[in-house]
Design a protein around this motif. Sequence first.
Motif, PDB file in Angstrom:
ATOM      1  N   ALA A 164      65.748  33.335  37.465  1.00  0.00           N
ATOM      2  CA  ALA A 164      67.192  33.324  37.717  1.00  0.00           C
ATOM      3  C   ALA A 164      67.959  33.956  36.567  1.00  0.00           C
ATOM      4  CB  ALA A 164      67.671  31.892  37.924  1.00  0.00           C
ATOM      5  N   GLY A 165      69.153  34.415  36.898  1.00  0.00           N
ATOM      6  CA  GLY A 165      70.092  34.897  35.880  1.00  0.00           C
ATOM      7  C   GLY A 165      69.534  35.941  34.948  1.00  0.00           C
ATOM      8  N   ARG A 166      68.894  36.938  35.518  1.00  0.00           N
ATOM      9  CA  ARG A 166      68.343  37.994  34.676  1.00  0.00           C
ATOM     10  C   ARG A 166      69.443  38.792  33.985  1.00  0.00           C
ATOM     11  NH1 ARG A 166      63.681  40.590  38.604  1.00  0.00           N
ATOM     12  NH2 ARG A 166      62.162  38.914  38.357  1.00  0.00           N
ATOM     13  N   THR A 167      69.332  38.938  32.698  1.00  0.00           N
ATOM     14  CA  THR A 167      70.273  39.807  31.986  1.00  0.00           C
ATOM     15  C   THR A 167      69.491  40.787  31.130  1.00  0.00           C
ATOM     16  OG1 THR A 167      70.483  38.368  30.059  1.00  0.00           O
ATOM     17  CG2 THR A 167      72.062  38.024  31.835  1.00  0.00           C
ATOM     18  N   ASP A 168      70.090  41.936  30.964  1.00  0.00           N
ATOM     19  CA  ASP A 168      69.458  43.023  30.247  1.00  0.00           C
ATOM     20  C   ASP A 168      70.489  43.514  29.232  1.00  0.00           C
ATOM     21  OD1 ASP A 168      68.475  45.417  29.362  1.00  0.00           O
ATOM     22  OD2 ASP A 168      68.095  46.237  31.353  1.00  0.00           O
ATOM     23  N   GLN A 169      70.348  43.063  28.001  1.00  0.00           N
ATOM     24  CA  GLN A 169      71.368  43.355  27.004  1.00  0.00           C
ATOM     25  C   GLN A 169      70.843  44.262  25.913  1.00  0.00           C
ATOM     26  OE1 GLN A 169      72.871  39.580  25.579  1.00  0.00           O
ATOM     27  NE2 GLN A 169      74.881  40.095  26.355  1.00  0.00           N
ATOM     28  N   GLU A 170      71.681  45.207  25.554  1.00  0.00           N
ATOM     29  CA  GLU A 170      71.330  46.061  24.440  1.00  0.00           C
ATOM     30  C   GLU A 170      71.610  45.314  23.148  1.00  0.00           C
ATOM     31  OE1 GLU A 170      71.885  50.771  24.032  1.00  0.00           O
ATOM     32  OE2 GLU A 170      73.219  49.801  25.439  1.00  0.00           O
ATOM     33  N   ASN A 171      70.802  45.569  22.154  1.00  0.00           N
ATOM     34  CA  ASN A 171      71.038  44.953  20.859  1.00  0.00           C
ATOM     35  C   ASN A 171      72.395  45.395  20.314  1.00  0.00           C
ATOM     36  OD1 ASN A 171      70.742  45.143  17.678  1.00  0.00           O
ATOM     37  ND2 ASN A 171      69.391  43.543  18.428  1.00  0.00           N
ATOM     38  N   GLU A 172      73.124  44.435  19.741  1.00  0.00           N
ATOM     39  CA  GLU A 172      74.501  44.674  19.294  1.00  0.00           C
ATOM     40  C   GLU A 172      74.596  45.811  18.277  1.00  0.00           C
ATOM     41  OE1 GLU A 172      78.364  44.227  19.791  1.00  0.00           O
ATOM     42  OE2 GLU A 172      76.845  43.102  20.895  1.00  0.00           O
ATOM     43  N   SER A 173      73.789  45.782  17.252  1.00  0.00           N
ATOM     44  CA  SER A 173      73.906  46.794  16.195  1.00  0.00           C
ATOM     45  C   SER A 173      73.472  48.159  16.705  1.00  0.00           C
ATOM     46  CB  SER A 173      73.077  46.388  14.977  1.00  0.00           C
ATOM     47  OG  SER A 173      71.748  46.158  15.344  1.00  0.00           O
ATOM     48  N   PHE A 174      72.515  48.151  17.638  1.00  0.00           N
ATOM     49  CA  PHE A 174      72.048  49.411  18.215  1.00  0.00           C
ATOM     50  C   PHE A 174      73.147  50.050  19.046  1.00  0.00           C
ATOM     51  CE2 PHE A 174      69.244  52.046  20.915  1.00  0.00           C
ATOM     52  CZ  PHE A 174      68.546  52.676  19.907  1.00  0.00           C
ATOM     53  N   ARG A 175      73.873  49.224  19.775  1.00  0.00           N
ATOM     54  CA  ARG A 175      74.966  49.716  20.608  1.00  0.00           C
ATOM     55  C   ARG A 175      76.072  50.294  19.729  1.00  0.00           C
ATOM     56  NH1 ARG A 175      76.539  45.591  24.912  1.00  0.00           N
ATOM     57  NH2 ARG A 175      77.109  44.386  23.093  1.00  0.00           N
ATOM     58  N   LYS A 176      76.360  49.616  18.621  1.00  0.00           N
ATOM     59  CA  LYS A 176      77.390  50.094  17.692  1.00  0.00           C
ATOM     60  C   LYS A 176      77.001  51.443  17.115  1.00  0.00           C
ATOM     61  CE  LYS A 176      79.385  45.726  16.195  1.00  0.00           C
ATOM     62  NZ  LYS A 176      78.929  44.615  15.355  1.00  0.00           N
ATOM     63  N   ALA A 177      75.739  51.579  16.770  1.00  0.00           N
ATOM     64  CA  ALA A 177      75.261  52.832  16.183  1.00  0.00           C
ATOM     65  C   ALA A 177      75.491  53.983  17.147  1.00  0.00           C
ATOM     66  CB  ALA A 177      73.777  52.714  15.838  1.00  0.00           C
ATOM     67  N   ARG A 178      75.305  53.716  18.457  1.00  0.00           N
ATOM     68  CA  ARG A 178      75.493  54.752  19.439  1.00  0.00           C
ATOM     69  C   ARG A 178      76.962  55.115  19.580  1.00  0.00           C
ATOM     70  NH1 ARG A 178      73.207  53.753  25.209  1.00  0.00           N
ATOM     71  NH2 ARG A 178      75.149  52.611  25.243  1.00  0.00           N
ATOM     72  N   TRP A 179      77.837  54.125  19.421  1.00  0.00           N
ATOM     73  CA  TRP A 179      79.272  54.389  19.513  1.00  0.00           C
ATOM     74  C   TRP A 179      79.748  55.245  18.359  1.00  0.00           C
ATOM     75  CZ3 TRP A 179      82.257  54.600  23.378  1.00  0.00           C
ATOM     76  CH2 TRP A 179      82.052  53.785  24.481  1.00  0.00           C
ATOM     77  N   VAL A 180      79.046  55.197  17.265  1.00  0.00           N
ATOM     78  CA  VAL A 180      79.394  56.052  16.128  1.00  0.00           C
ATOM     79  C   VAL A 180      78.873  57.460  16.393  1.00  0.00           C
ATOM     80  CG1 VAL A 180      79.003  56.449  13.663  1.00  0.00           C
ATOM     81  CG2 VAL A 180      79.411  54.131  14.502  1.00  0.00           C
ATOM     82  N   MET A 181      77.686  57.560  16.959  1.00  0.00           N
ATOM     83  CA  MET A 181      77.055  58.856  17.185  1.00  0.00           C
ATOM     84  C   MET A 181      77.754  59.673  18.270  1.00  0.00           C
ATOM     85  SD  MET A 181      74.854  59.409  15.032  1.00  0.00           S
ATOM     86  CE  MET A 181      74.101  60.888  15.719  1.00  0.00           C
ATOM     87  N   LEU A 182      78.273  58.993  19.277  1.00  0.00           N
ATOM     88  CA  LEU A 182      78.870  59.673  20.427  1.00  0.00           C
ATOM     89  C   LEU A 182      80.034  60.589  20.046  1.00  0.00           C
ATOM     90  CD1 LEU A 182      77.721  59.224  23.315  1.00  0.00           C
ATOM     91  CD2 LEU A 182      79.850  58.042  23.824  1.00  0.00           C
ATOM     92  N   PRO A 183      81.071  60.079  19.337  1.00  0.00           N
ATOM     93  CA  PRO A 183      82.176  60.969  18.943  1.00  0.00           C
ATOM     94  C   PRO A 183      81.706  62.064  18.000  1.00  0.00           C
ATOM     95  CG  PRO A 183      82.738  58.663  18.550  1.00  0.00           C
ATOM     96  CD  PRO A 183      81.284  58.707  18.913  1.00  0.00           C
ATOM     97  N   LEU A 184      80.745  61.750  17.168  1.00  0.00           N
ATOM     98  CA  LEU A 184      80.204  62.712  16.219  1.00  0.00           C
ATOM     99  C   LEU A 184      79.589  63.896  16.953  1.00  0.00           C
ATOM    100  CD1 LEU A 184      80.283  62.006  13.132  1.00  0.00           C
ATOM    101  CD2 LEU A 184      77.803  61.909  13.262  1.00  0.00           C
ATOM    102  N   CYS A 185      78.849  63.622  18.007  1.00  0.00           N
ATOM    103  CA  CYS A 185      78.228  64.677  18.812  1.00  0.00           C
ATOM    104  C   CYS A 185      79.287  65.496  19.530  1.00  0.00           C
ATOM    105  CB  CYS A 185      77.269  64.064  19.831  1.00  0.00           C
ATOM    106  SG  CYS A 185      75.799  63.392  19.060  1.00  0.00           S
ATOM    107  N   ALA A 186      80.325  64.836  20.031  1.00  0.00           N
ATOM    108  CA  ALA A 186      81.407  65.518  20.735  1.00  0.00           C
ATOM    109  C   ALA A 186      82.093  66.514  19.803  1.00  0.00           C
ATOM    110  CB  ALA A 186      82.413  64.494  21.259  1.00  0.00           C
TER     111      ALA A 186
END
Length: 102
Positions: free
Chosen positions: A68-90
Motif C-alpha cells: 500500500a501507499g507506494r511512493t517514489d521520492q527523489e533524494n532531497e539534495s540530489f533534486r536540489k543539485a539538479r535545480w542548480v544544473m538546469l538553469p546553468l545548462c539553459a
Amino acid sequence: MGAAIRHLTATNPGGQVFTVNIERDFRYDPYRDFLVCAHCGWSPSLLTTQRIDAMAWEHLAGSHDATAGRTDQENESFRKARWVMLPLCAVLVIALLVVLQS
Ligand SMILES: [Zn+2]
C-alpha cells in the motif's frame, strides 16, 4: 558505497513503512545504480532486463508484505543539485546560440 538518489517506500497492512533505496555509485564510469533494502540488507544483482523500480516493488511486496501507499521520492539534495544544473545548462545553450549566429 554510493549516494542514495531515490527512496521507494511502501506500507504493509500493519502500517509499517518499508524503504528500498536506489544508490548511485559515481566511482564507476558510467555510474552504476544499486538497490538496497533498508530493512533486510537485500541488494540484488542488477544484471537483468527488469526495471529497477519494478524489482524494488516486488521485493517490498514479496518480502515485507508492503503493497500500500507506494511512493517514489527523489533524494532531497540530489533534486536540489539538479535545480542548480538546469538553469546553468539553459544559459550555456543560449550562449552557444548567440555565438553561432554571430
Ligand atoms: Zn527487504
